[in-house]
Scaffold this active site. Structure first.
Site, PDB file in Angstrom:
ATOM      1  N   THR A  83       0.860  -1.178   0.000  1.00  0.00           N
ATOM      2  CA  THR A  83       0.000   0.000   0.000  1.00  0.00           C
ATOM      3  C   THR A  83       0.894   1.224   0.000  1.00  0.00           C
ATOM      4  O   THR A  83       1.963   1.204   0.622  1.00  0.00           O
ATOM      5  CB  THR A  83      -0.920   0.037   1.228  1.00  0.00           C
ATOM      6  OG1 THR A  83      -1.513   1.330   1.342  1.00  0.00           O
ATOM      7  CG2 THR A  83      -0.186  -0.272   2.504  1.00  0.00           C
ATOM      8  N   CYS A 196      -2.171   4.841  -5.439  1.00  0.00           N
ATOM      9  CA  CYS A 196      -2.874   3.991  -4.478  1.00  0.00           C
ATOM     10  C   CYS A 196      -2.942   2.633  -5.124  1.00  0.00           C
ATOM     11  O   CYS A 196      -3.236   2.527  -6.325  1.00  0.00           O
ATOM     12  CB  CYS A 196      -4.268   4.544  -4.196  1.00  0.00           C
ATOM     13  SG  CYS A 196      -5.309   3.389  -3.272  1.00  0.00           S
TER      14      CYS A 196
END
Length: 239
Positions: A83, A196
């Site tokens: 992430t 992202c």
């Protein structure tokens, strides 16, 4: 082949993409039914989200450091935080282990530098766009990152958390993101960072009005490069 340690679950939607991309790349390079030596520790994302919302980044760093230490103890030769947002505490996690943590920001920067990119637009969570850790680290690589305006940052953040992390990919949201990109293009952006790890679920980096850099794909490829560094080029070609 070196073992890859993945800290996943943030969200599991993108962790599944990492697993597929890494194994597909190893199979492509080695042929046959080869796949990667991967260890995945998937955390409960809600607990991490709660820490993010409360600004308890120290506690988040402690949690991910514990996971990283477990992966190292189990034999991982490198660790990836799957992430972008949690790279806010990447240095703390790296300091807790002796094996390298492959930083998604550095890897993405390297890809953009190789392509001559100077001023990309960052599409990411609010934390990644606003906390400064991402743009600051990119600046050390000579890349001046743009972020959307306040209204568009809220739009992008909400699409990520309310839709993509929940497995919902909506055409209306894709169209809204494309409008954000078009605006940035007019403002001088020369590329788009899918910053992202879920954004690749809704945007194809090859179908944007500017060059797209998918941080998930770049990070996964870096893991494969590391894992196969001990496999000779001759063996890879022969396979």
């Amino acid at each position: 082949m070196r073992k890859i340690g993945l800290i996943g679950g943030m969200s599991f939607e993108s962790s599944a993409v990492y697993y597929r991309m890494i194994n597909e790349a190893v199979r492509e390079r080695l042929g046959g039914l080869h796949s990667a030596e991967v260890m995945l520790h998937s955390v409960d994302f809600q607990t991490i989200v709660d820490l993010q919302k409360a600004g308890r980044w120290d506690d988040a760093a402690k949690r991910l450091s514990e996971v990283a230490q477990g992966l190292e103890a189990a034999g991982a030769s490198c660790v990836l935080i799957c992430t972008n947002t949690m790279h806010l505490i990447a240095d703390e996690v790296q300091s807790s282990i002796t094996v390298p943590l492959l930083n998604i920001i550095d890897q993405t920067a390297a890809s953009m530098k190789a392509a001559g990119i100077k001023r990309p637009l960052l599409l990411a969570t609010r934390y990644t766009m606003e906390h400064g850790f991402y743009t600051g680290r990119m600046a050390t690589h000579g890349i001046d990152v743009m972020v959307p305006n306040a209204e568009d940052r809220t739009l992008v953040h909400d699409i990520i958390f309310n839709e993509l992390c929940a497995g919902a990919v909506l055409d209306t949201s894709r169209q809204a993101l494309m409008k954000v990109i078009e605006h940035a293009k007019h403002e001088g952006a020369d590329a788009i960072i899918l910053g992202c790890t879920e954004i690749c679920l809704i945007l194809d980096p090859h179908k944007l009005p500017l060059p797209g850099f998918d941080s998930t794909a770049i990070h996964a490829e870096a893991a494969v490069d590391f894992a196969l560094a001990g496999v000779s080029q001759r063996d890879q070609q022969a396979a």
